[in-house]
Design a protein around this motif. Structure first.
Motif, short mmCIF file in Angstrom:
data_model
loop_
_atom_site.label_atom_id
_atom_site.label_comp_id
_atom_site.label_asym_id
_atom_site.label_seq_id
_atom_site.Cartn_x
_atom_site.Cartn_y
_atom_site.Cartn_z
N PHE A 85 0.84 -1.19 0.17
CA PHE A 85 -0.16 0.03 0.08
C PHE A 85 0.90 1.27 -0.09
N CYS A 86 0.21 2.25 -0.31
CA CYS A 86 1.14 3.66 -0.46
C CYS A 86 -0.25 4.66 0.09
N GLU A 87 0.67 5.50 1.11
CA GLU A 87 -0.08 6.66 1.32
C GLU A 87 -0.46 7.61 0.30
N ASP A 88 -1.68 8.53 0.07
CA ASP A 88 -1.72 9.30 -0.53
C ASP A 88 -2.63 10.51 -0.48
N ILE A 89 -2.21 11.45 -0.78
CA ILE A 89 -2.75 13.11 -0.33
C ILE A 89 -3.27 13.66 -1.56
N ASP A 90 -4.30 13.98 -1.97
CA ASP A 90 -4.98 14.54 -3.22
C ASP A 90 -4.32 16.04 -3.05
N ALA A 91 -4.65 16.90 -4.36
CA ALA A 91 -4.47 18.10 -4.18
C ALA A 91 -5.42 19.14 -3.13
N GLN A 92 -6.23 18.49 -2.75
CA GLN A 92 -7.24 18.85 -1.86
C GLN A 92 -6.85 18.83 -0.55
N GLY A 93 -5.86 17.99 -0.21
CA GLY A 93 -5.53 17.68 1.01
C GLY A 93 -6.34 16.27 1.70
N ASN A 94 -6.91 15.63 0.88
CA ASN A 94 -7.75 14.42 1.33
C ASN A 94 -6.67 13.13 1.44
N GLU A 95 -6.71 12.36 2.45
CA GLU A 95 -5.78 11.45 2.53
C GLU A 95 -6.66 10.17 2.05
N SER A 96 -5.76 9.16 1.96
CA SER A 96 -6.29 7.86 1.41
C SER A 96 -5.02 6.94 1.25
N LEU A 97 -5.41 5.57 1.25
CA LEU A 97 -4.50 4.45 1.06
C LEU A 97 -4.69 3.87 -0.18
N ILE A 98 -3.68 3.70 -1.19
CA ILE A 98 -3.98 2.78 -2.44
C ILE A 98 -3.05 1.71 -1.99
N LEU A 99 -4.08 0.53 -2.35
CA LEU A 99 -3.71 -1.01 -1.94
C LEU A 99 -3.38 -1.81 -3.32
N SER B 281 -7.14 -0.79 -5.14
CA SER B 281 -8.33 -0.22 -4.47
C SER B 281 -7.91 0.71 -3.82
N GLN B 282 -8.77 1.74 -3.37
CA GLN B 282 -8.54 2.85 -2.51
C GLN B 282 -9.31 2.71 -1.10
N LEU B 283 -8.63 2.98 -0.03
CA LEU B 283 -9.40 3.08 1.13
C LEU B 283 -9.48 4.55 1.50
N LYS B 284 -10.47 4.94 1.69
CA LYS B 284 -10.68 6.36 2.14
C LYS B 284 -11.89 6.54 2.79
N ILE C 278 4.26 2.91 -5.65
CA ILE C 278 4.94 4.25 -5.15
C ILE C 278 4.58 5.37 -5.82
N LYS C 279 4.00 6.35 -5.10
CA LYS C 279 3.75 7.79 -5.71
C LYS C 279 4.71 8.75 -5.90
N VAL C 280 4.88 8.93 -7.40
CA VAL C 280 6.03 9.82 -7.62
C VAL C 280 5.60 11.24 -7.88
N ALA C 281 4.43 11.48 -8.18
CA ALA C 281 3.80 12.74 -8.42
C ALA C 281 2.33 12.83 -8.26
N GLU C 282 1.80 13.84 -8.28
CA GLU C 282 0.38 14.04 -7.96
C GLU C 282 -0.47 13.25 -9.52
N ASN C 283 -1.18 12.29 -8.96
CA ASN C 283 -1.65 11.23 -9.98
C ASN C 283 -0.75 10.58 -11.03
N ASP C 284 0.32 10.28 -10.37
CA ASP C 284 1.23 9.40 -10.95
C ASP C 284 1.98 8.56 -9.97
N PHE C 285 2.04 7.14 -10.38
CA PHE C 285 2.47 6.14 -9.59
C PHE C 285 3.04 5.08 -10.48
N LEU C 286 4.06 4.32 -9.72
CA LEU C 286 4.69 3.37 -10.31
C LEU C 286 4.04 2.13 -9.68
#
Length: 167
Positions: free
Chosen positions: A72-86, A93-96, A119-127
């Motif tokens: 999993f990878c912690e994610d914070i979007d541009a609005q500051g909303n936190e989630s977990l990408i699994l 899947s996303q846990l939010k 792995i999150k490498v940029a906004e809306n960009d994952f490896l």
């Protein structure tokens, strides 16, 4: 497999959490402590959240693409909303806000893939690193771009800047 082991005192026996006290599997695939200090565990059965006031399990019927959660990878979007990408077998899947939402469209392309690293490498960009299918870039939507299809990934971590390490 032992389930979850907590060594709260290095000279004492560990606290063991397994089937005897509510955990549905002894096979733990990944661990992290989130921003709220909850323990998050990926398992061979799904996802588990544990804190002093919480013991919650999520499984395929709750929105996971498969029962195995590998990473999993912690994610914070541009609005500051936190989630977990699994990363799971057969998709993401996303846990939010205690709700699982599968990425249905991209998951159609991920059938048979075992995601071992997100792995999150940029906004809306994952490896995404796969057990047998290489490393791909994912745009958080429906686009998967292969970077190297000839590597096998068991684990990955983000390094300094946008470097990504795989093993």
């Amino acid at each position: 497999p032992n389930g979850l082991l907590l060594f709260a005192n290095p000279t004492a026996a560990p606290v063991i959490i397994d089937e005897r006290n509510g955990l549905n599997t002894k096979t733990i695939t990944c661990l992290m402590i989130d921003r709220e200090k909850n323990l998050i565990a990926g398992t061979a059965w799904g996802l588990v959240q544990i804190s002093p006031s919480l013991f919650k399990m999520y499984h395929k019927d709750d929105g996971l693409p498969s029962k195995f959660v590998w990473c999993f990878c912690e994610d914070i979007d541009a609005q500051g909303n936190e989630s977990l990408i699994l990363g799971c077998n057969d998709g993401l899947s996303q846990l939010k806000d205690d709700k699982l939402t599968p990425f249905t469209e991209v998951n159609k392309e991920l059938q048979g893939f075992s995601i071992r690293s997100v792995i999150k490498v940029a906004e809306n960009d994952f490896l995404l690193g796969f057990r047998s299918n290489g490393v791909y870039r994912w745009d958080r939507g429906t686009t998967l771009t292969p970077l190297d299809k000839n590597v096998q990934v068991l684990v990955g971590v983000k390094g300094k800047g946008n470097n990504a390490w795989y093993g």
